[in-house]
Design a protein around this motif. Sequence first.
Motif, PDB file in Angstrom:
ATOM      1  N   ASP A  34       0.806  -1.220   0.000  1.00 38.14           N
ATOM      2  CA  ASP A  34       0.000   0.000   0.000  1.00 38.14           C
ATOM      3  C   ASP A  34       0.840   1.272   0.000  1.00 38.14           C
ATOM      4  OD1 ASP A  34       0.995  -0.372   2.529  1.00 38.14           O
ATOM      5  OD2 ASP A  34      -0.881   0.077   3.580  1.00 38.14           O
ATOM      6  N   ASP A  35       2.165   1.142  -0.174  1.00 37.11           N
ATOM      7  CA  ASP A  35       3.022   2.329  -0.225  1.00 37.11           C
ATOM      8  C   ASP A  35       2.765   3.126  -1.502  1.00 37.11           C
ATOM      9  OD1 ASP A  35       4.260   1.924   2.186  1.00 37.11           O
ATOM     10  OD2 ASP A  35       6.046   0.972   1.351  1.00 37.11           O
ATOM     11  N   ALA A  36       2.728   4.442  -1.376  1.00 36.18           N
ATOM     12  CA  ALA A  36       2.596   5.317  -2.541  1.00 36.18           C
ATOM     13  C   ALA A  36       3.895   5.274  -3.351  1.00 36.18           C
ATOM     14  CB  ALA A  36       2.315   6.746  -2.092  1.00 36.18           C
ATOM     15  N   PRO A  37       3.829   5.581  -4.653  1.00 32.61           N
ATOM     16  CA  PRO A  37       5.046   5.552  -5.483  1.00 32.61           C
ATOM     17  C   PRO A  37       6.190   6.383  -4.906  1.00 32.61           C
ATOM     18  CG  PRO A  37       3.109   5.738  -6.871  1.00 32.61           C
ATOM     19  CD  PRO A  37       2.618   5.862  -5.460  1.00 32.61           C
ATOM     20  N   GLY A  38       5.867   7.563  -4.354  1.00 31.23           N
ATOM     21  CA  GLY A  38       6.921   8.402  -3.778  1.00 31.23           C
ATOM     22  C   GLY A  38       7.587   7.737  -2.588  1.00 31.23           C
ATOM     23  N   THR A  39       6.801   7.006  -1.791  1.00 28.60           N
ATOM     24  CA  THR A  39       7.349   6.290  -0.645  1.00 28.60           C
ATOM     25  C   THR A  39       8.236   5.138  -1.100  1.00 28.60           C
ATOM     26  OG1 THR A  39       5.400   6.834   0.686  1.00 28.60           O
ATOM     27  CG2 THR A  39       6.765   5.030   1.466  1.00 28.60           C
ATOM     28  N   VAL A  40       7.797   4.427  -2.153  1.00 27.07           N
ATOM     29  CA  VAL A  40       8.605   3.335  -2.696  1.00 27.07           C
ATOM     30  C   VAL A  40       9.961   3.870  -3.161  1.00 27.07           C
ATOM     31  CG1 VAL A  40       8.786   1.596  -4.519  1.00 27.07           C
ATOM     32  CG2 VAL A  40       6.586   1.995  -3.385  1.00 27.07           C
ATOM     33  N   ARG A  41       9.932   4.966  -3.918  1.00 30.30           N
ATOM     34  CA  ARG A  41      11.186   5.555  -4.409  1.00 30.30           C
ATOM     35  C   ARG A  41      12.081   5.954  -3.237  1.00 30.30           C
ATOM     36  NH1 ARG A  41      12.866   7.878  -9.116  1.00 30.30           N
ATOM     37  NH2 ARG A  41      10.764   7.734 -10.011  1.00 30.30           N
ATOM     38  N   ALA A  42      11.484   6.588  -2.227  1.00 29.29           N
ATOM     39  CA  ALA A  42      12.268   7.055  -1.084  1.00 29.29           C
ATOM     40  C   ALA A  42      12.936   5.892  -0.362  1.00 29.29           C
ATOM     41  CB  ALA A  42      11.362   7.819  -0.118  1.00 29.29           C
TER      42      ALA A  42
ATOM     43  N   VAL B 299      15.790   4.420  -2.639  1.00 26.53           N
ATOM     44  CA  VAL B 299      16.943   5.331  -2.696  1.00 26.53           C
ATOM     45  C   VAL B 299      17.698   5.323  -1.375  1.00 26.53           C
ATOM     46  CG1 VAL B 299      17.600   7.762  -2.814  1.00 26.53           C
ATOM     47  CG2 VAL B 299      16.018   6.819  -4.510  1.00 26.53           C
ATOM     48  N   ALA B 300      16.969   5.436  -0.253  1.00 22.48           N
ATOM     49  CA  ALA B 300      17.619   5.473   1.056  1.00 22.48           C
ATOM     50  C   ALA B 300      18.389   4.185   1.328  1.00 22.48           C
ATOM     51  CB  ALA B 300      16.577   5.709   2.150  1.00 22.48           C
ATOM     52  N   THR B 301      17.807   3.045   0.961  1.00 27.97           N
ATOM     53  CA  THR B 301      18.468   1.766   1.194  1.00 27.97           C
ATOM     54  C   THR B 301      19.726   1.628   0.345  1.00 27.97           C
ATOM     55  OG1 THR B 301      16.362   0.715   1.717  1.00 27.97           O
ATOM     56  CG2 THR B 301      18.177  -0.739   1.143  1.00 27.97           C
ATOM     57  N   LEU B 302      19.630   1.962  -0.941  1.00 29.60           N
ATOM     58  CA  LEU B 302      20.787   1.825  -1.820  1.00 29.60           C
ATOM     59  C   LEU B 302      21.914   2.771  -1.418  1.00 29.60           C
ATOM     60  CD1 LEU B 302      19.069   1.378  -5.309  1.00 29.60           C
ATOM     61  CD2 LEU B 302      20.153  -0.375  -3.887  1.00 29.60           C
TER      62      LEU B 302
ATOM     63  N   HIS C  22      12.719  11.242   2.734  1.00 31.36           N
ATOM     64  CA  HIS C  22      11.986  10.060   2.249  1.00 31.36           C
ATOM     65  C   HIS C  22      10.695  10.450   1.542  1.00 31.36           C
ATOM     66  CE1 HIS C  22      13.913   7.498   5.695  1.00 31.36           C
ATOM     67  NE2 HIS C  22      14.794   7.961   4.824  1.00 31.36           N
ATOM     68  N   VAL C  23      10.377  11.733   1.541  1.00 31.89           N
ATOM     69  CA  VAL C  23       9.107  12.185   0.967  1.00 31.89           C
ATOM     70  C   VAL C  23       9.367  13.347   0.019  1.00 31.89           C
ATOM     71  CG1 VAL C  23       7.785  11.477   3.000  1.00 31.89           C
ATOM     72  CG2 VAL C  23       8.700  13.800   2.884  1.00 31.89           C
ATOM     73  N   ALA C  24       8.391  13.623  -0.826  1.00 30.87           N
ATOM     74  CA  ALA C  24       8.484  14.776  -1.720  1.00 30.87           C
ATOM     75  C   ALA C  24       7.972  16.024  -1.002  1.00 30.87           C
ATOM     76  CB  ALA C  24       7.654  14.526  -2.978  1.00 30.87           C
ATOM     77  N   GLY C  25       8.676  17.143  -1.186  1.00 26.83           N
ATOM     78  CA  GLY C  25       8.233  18.404  -0.608  1.00 26.83           C
ATOM     79  C   GLY C  25       8.501  18.540   0.879  1.00 26.83           C
ATOM     80  N   LEU C  26       9.582  17.945   1.384  1.00 27.51           N
ATOM     81  CA  LEU C  26       9.930  18.078   2.797  1.00 27.51           C
ATOM     82  C   LEU C  26      10.412  19.502   3.064  1.00 27.51           C
ATOM     83  CD1 LEU C  26      10.281  16.534   5.524  1.00 27.51           C
ATOM     84  CD2 LEU C  26      12.674  16.179   4.850  1.00 27.51           C
TER      85      LEU C  26
ATOM     86  N   PRO D 235      12.342  23.188  -0.416  1.00 21.92           N
ATOM     87  CA  PRO D 235      11.792  21.869  -0.069  1.00 21.92           C
ATOM     88  C   PRO D 235      12.618  20.753  -0.702  1.00 21.92           C
ATOM     89  CG  PRO D 235      10.042  23.373  -0.746  1.00 21.92           C
ATOM     90  CD  PRO D 235      11.335  24.059  -1.072  1.00 21.92           C
ATOM     91  N   LEU D 236      12.729  19.635   0.006  1.00 19.36           N
ATOM     92  CA  LEU D 236      13.515  18.499  -0.453  1.00 19.36           C
ATOM     93  C   LEU D 236      12.603  17.439  -1.061  1.00 19.36           C
ATOM     94  CD1 LEU D 236      15.868  18.067   2.642  1.00 19.36           C
ATOM     95  CD2 LEU D 236      16.236  19.488   0.617  1.00 19.36           C
ATOM     96  N   ASP D 237      13.047  16.848  -2.171  1.00 13.53           N
ATOM     97  CA  ASP D 237      12.320  15.738  -2.772  1.00 13.53           C
ATOM     98  C   ASP D 237      12.823  14.419  -2.193  1.00 13.53           C
ATOM     99  OD1 ASP D 237      10.674  17.243  -4.406  1.00 13.53           O
ATOM    100  OD2 ASP D 237      12.147  17.353  -6.020  1.00 13.53           O
ATOM    101  N   ALA D 238      12.092  13.358  -2.430  1.00 14.93           N
ATOM    102  CA  ALA D 238      12.494  12.039  -1.952  1.00 14.93           C
ATOM    103  C   ALA D 238      13.870  11.683  -2.507  1.00 14.93           C
ATOM    104  CB  ALA D 238      11.466  10.992  -2.370  1.00 14.93           C
ATOM    105  N   GLY D 239      14.769  11.286  -1.617  1.00 13.59           N
ATOM    106  CA  GLY D 239      16.129  10.945  -2.015  1.00 13.59           C
ATOM    107  C   GLY D 239      17.098  12.102  -1.943  1.00 13.59           C
TER     108      GLY D 239
END
Length: 326
Positions: free
Chosen positions: A48-56, A59-62, A169-173, A227-231
């Motif tokens: 149920d994760d949103a696409p932005g959460t999946v990307r975050a 990216v964070a793991t890699l 980890h999110v868009a628009g932090l 604002p910071l984007d995911a990653g």
Amino acid sequence: MAQESAEAKINALSTELKLLRKGLGVQAKNLPGNVGEALREVCGVHDDDAPGTVRAKVVATLVSLIEKLPAPQRETARIVLGFGTGANERYTARLELLGSGADRNVRTMQRRADDVLYLIAETAYQSPAEFGGAPPDSRDPWHTKTLAVRLTLTGAAAEVFETRRIVSHVAGLEEIEHGVSLARPASTTAPPDLSRLGIDVVAGGEVHSVRLASSTRVAFRLRPPRPLDAGDQHEFFFRIRLDELPVPFYCCTPEFPCDSFDLNVRFDRTEPPQRIWRIDGDLSKDAGDPVPPRKPLFLDSAGEVRTEFHGLQPARSYGVGWQPAG
């Protein structure tokens, strides 16, 4: 059988990473839809994760796994997966960056790329509980990549210089909630006096909304220039000045995971402590307790001690304690 199972997992993840590196790599718009089952497991991705959460999460793991590689392989891994390369630089163009001098044989570069992806997969399963520091909870808005603190003690006064690099980890932090715990001195039951607490951002944004979150914790917000984007990564450098350090220890007790923490404490040369020890993953309520056996630390010729921590877990305390002179 266990060894075969582990090898199968590593091979499966390595295969998925080879698919991920194609095209624009981690910068591809369709990345969230192309994350395989092994990578989803390692990154803690939920259905149920949103696409932005999946990307975050990916990216964070890699990013964290790459940091765990031997130094010679880190830059290769970043290039192969598309970190820090041109926005439209596809895999074949990035592959050419791996060539050096006359060594530009395509097969050699491809083998080098395959080898580093296998190392990343192998690293992910070296510590299954951590998986490279990915946020275990999709609600975590960010995590700390690196934290460096320089604490200077002069008499009763203290000055803290903190450099913190966070990964969104999110868009628009737009803001990062932060806090400092200031346990009460034994001589008083009063909460911290905010008028005597100096918090200044030296670089990386601004501090605002300083307030008492509890009788012993001061909270404030750090606002980056944009604002910071995911990653996205961003670094703050700020200073905290205290007329009196309330207790003889300094710890980081993170709310969200922290990849690494470098702490340097410079003691007053006129009143060096009787003994110094390392606080490593203690429960917060036990951090200031001098009784439990801990690793001793020793002053260098400049009157300083330095220690490092990696893979800090939320709600655990990491730092340095000491027994004051006299």
